[in-house]
Design an enzyme around this catalytic site. Sequence first.
Site, PDB file in Angstrom:
ATOM      1  N   SER A   1       0.859  -1.186   0.000  1.00  8.95           N
ATOM      2  CA  SER A   1       0.000   0.000   0.000  1.00  8.95           C
ATOM      3  C   SER A   1       0.892   1.230   0.000  1.00  8.95           C
ATOM      4  CB  SER A   1      -0.879   0.006   1.247  1.00  8.95           C
ATOM      5  OG  SER A   1      -1.362   1.326   1.450  1.00  8.95           O
TER       6      SER A   1
ATOM      7  N   HIS B   1      -1.139  -1.377  -4.319  1.00 11.35           N
ATOM      8  CA  HIS B   1      -2.433  -0.978  -3.755  1.00 11.35           C
ATOM      9  C   HIS B   1      -2.410   0.535  -3.518  1.00 11.35           C
ATOM     10  CE1 HIS B   1      -6.022  -1.828  -1.170  1.00 11.35           C
ATOM     11  NE2 HIS B   1      -5.582  -0.793  -0.468  1.00 11.35           N
TER      12      HIS B   1
ATOM     13  N   ASP C   1      -4.544   3.814  -2.124  1.00  8.00           N
ATOM     14  CA  ASP C   1      -5.643   4.186  -1.235  1.00  8.00           C
ATOM     15  C   ASP C   1      -6.097   5.608  -1.512  1.00  8.00           C
ATOM     16  OD1 ASP C   1      -5.978   1.894   0.565  1.00  8.00           O
ATOM     17  OD2 ASP C   1      -3.875   2.277   1.054  1.00  8.00           O
TER      18      ASP C   1
ATOM     19  N   MET D   1      -8.555   8.549  -0.496  1.00  4.62           N
ATOM     20  CA  MET D   1      -9.374   9.014   0.634  1.00  4.62           C
ATOM     21  C   MET D   1      -9.800  10.451   0.394  1.00  4.62           C
ATOM     22  SD  MET D   1      -7.042   7.638   3.745  1.00  4.62           S
ATOM     23  CE  MET D   1      -6.400   5.972   3.778  1.00  4.62           C
TER      24      MET D   1
ATOM     25  N   HIS E   1      -8.218   1.368  -4.250  1.00  2.00           N
ATOM     26  CA  HIS E   1      -9.183   1.221  -3.154  1.00  2.00           C
ATOM     27  C   HIS E   1      -9.808   2.595  -2.899  1.00  2.00           C
ATOM     28  CE1 HIS E   1      -9.560   0.342   1.490  1.00  2.00           C
ATOM     29  NE2 HIS E   1     -10.722   0.567   0.929  1.00  2.00           N
TER      30      HIS E   1
ATOM     31  N   MET F   1     -11.952   5.074  -1.029  1.00  2.00           N
ATOM     32  CA  MET F   1     -12.614   5.390   0.250  1.00  2.00           C
ATOM     33  C   MET F   1     -13.218   6.777   0.086  1.00  2.00           C
ATOM     34  SD  MET F   1      -9.624   3.872   2.679  1.00  2.00           S
ATOM     35  CE  MET F   1      -8.450   3.774   1.335  1.00  2.00           C
TER      36      MET F   1
ATOM     37  N   MET G   1     -11.786  -5.375   5.077  1.00  2.00           N
ATOM     38  CA  MET G   1     -11.007  -4.432   5.893  1.00  2.00           C
ATOM     39  C   MET G   1     -10.800  -5.024   7.283  1.00  2.00           C
ATOM     40  SD  MET G   1     -10.240  -1.950   3.945  1.00  2.00           S
ATOM     41  CE  MET G   1      -9.419  -0.956   5.202  1.00  2.00           C
TER      42      MET G   1
ATOM     43  N   ASP H   1      -6.940  -6.064   4.257  1.00  2.00           N
ATOM     44  CA  ASP H   1      -6.258  -4.768   4.272  1.00  2.00           C
ATOM     45  C   ASP H   1      -6.331  -4.151   5.664  1.00  2.00           C
ATOM     46  OD1 ASP H   1      -5.249  -2.257   3.659  1.00  2.00           O
ATOM     47  OD2 ASP H   1      -6.885  -1.694   2.316  1.00  2.00           O
TER      48      ASP H   1
HETATM   49  C1  DX5 Z   1      -6.407   1.951   5.342  1.00  2.00           C
HETATM   50  C2  DX5 Z   1      -5.886   1.554   3.990  1.00  2.00           C
HETATM   51  C3  DX5 Z   1      -4.814   0.558   3.978  1.00  2.00           C
HETATM   52  C4  DX5 Z   1      -3.578   0.934   4.703  1.00  2.00           C
HETATM   53  C5  DX5 Z   1      -2.963  -0.320   5.241  1.00  2.00           C
HETATM   54  O1  DX5 Z   1      -7.546   2.729   5.188  1.00  2.00           O
HETATM   55  O2  DX5 Z   1      -6.940   1.021   3.207  1.00  2.00           O
HETATM   56  O3  DX5 Z   1      -4.516   0.107   2.669  1.00  2.00           O
HETATM   57  O4  DX5 Z   1      -2.649   1.613   3.917  1.00  2.00           O
HETATM   58  O5  DX5 Z   1      -1.896   0.076   5.980  1.00  2.00           O
HETATM   59  P1  DX5 Z   1      -1.289  -0.692   7.215  1.00  2.00           P
HETATM   60  O6  DX5 Z   1      -0.551  -1.872   6.683  1.00  2.00           O
HETATM   61  O7  DX5 Z   1      -0.432   0.339   7.812  1.00  2.00           O
HETATM   62  O8  DX5 Z   1      -2.425  -1.106   8.117  1.00  2.00           O
HETATM   63 ZN    ZN Z   2      -6.473   0.074   1.253  1.00  2.00          ZN
END
Ligand code: DX5
Ligand code: ZN
Length: 240
Positions: free
Chosen positions: A20, A45, A47, A49, A78, A80, A149, A184
């Site tokens: 990630s 991956h 993320d 947000m 991903h 969010m 998750m 994740d």
């Molecule tokens: C959290 C993300 C994850 C995050 C995982 O909202 O979706 O992908 O980066 O990171 P770690 O491994 O630090 O939990």
């Molecule tokens: Zn993620």
Amino acid sequence: MSAAKLLADLHSAVPLVGPSLLACDFANVEREIRRLEDDGARILHLDIMDGLFVPNISFGLPVVEAVRRTTTLPLDVHLMITNPAQYVGPFRDAGADLITFHIETVAEPRPLLEEIRSLGAGAGITLNPPTPVERLEDCLDLCDLVLVMSVMAGFGGQKFDPVALEKLQWLRRRVGSQVLLSVDGGINAETVGPCAAAGADLFVTGTSLFSQDDYGSFIDELTALARVSKNDASKNDTQD
Ligand code: DX5
Ligand code: ZN
């Protein structure tokens, strides 16, 4: 590459570790990606947000485009964000190969899963720890990937929530081996094994991976632990 070919390649390569980029050194993203490529990563991956669905803002389309220009690795995006329907097209155009959105953000997931597939990407759905996995039941036939998750979406560096294990087991029984199961949040050398035994194929890891000096050894270690746990679990299933 077609989504079907990409998905077949990913299925044949499991167990997979999905770095990630949220936890990478953003002043040196290209260097981080080169290191991951050289160290055996097979997927990245990303993320996204929006500060609304989750109380954090990460990065958006220009960064996905820049990552796309930098690597041929598949990009597992991903979302969010509160309004994924508005953005699946732009993220596909930016280079996403797999697009995953949260069931909590849509009233009716089926049209959006169909749209992602029609754009030529793999379609994924995900759910936060408090959301019952049964909410996914009516759309699993349209999913190429289900992301469980194991922390509340929004931040890296949180502690793994074992509720993810029951969900992975439930999903694996429902979907057989046709759907990629991803997990994740809080994935490290302690948590990867139980997730693999519960049925996960793809292990997203941010903080634990990027805190290592040697990414390759860590990817190899997690992959080996996942493989052993999965084999042990399937031997036990056969004996039962
Ligand atoms: C959290 C993300 C994850 C995050 C995982 O909202 O979706 O992908 O980066 O990171 P770690 O491994 O630090 O939990
Ligand atoms: Zn993620």
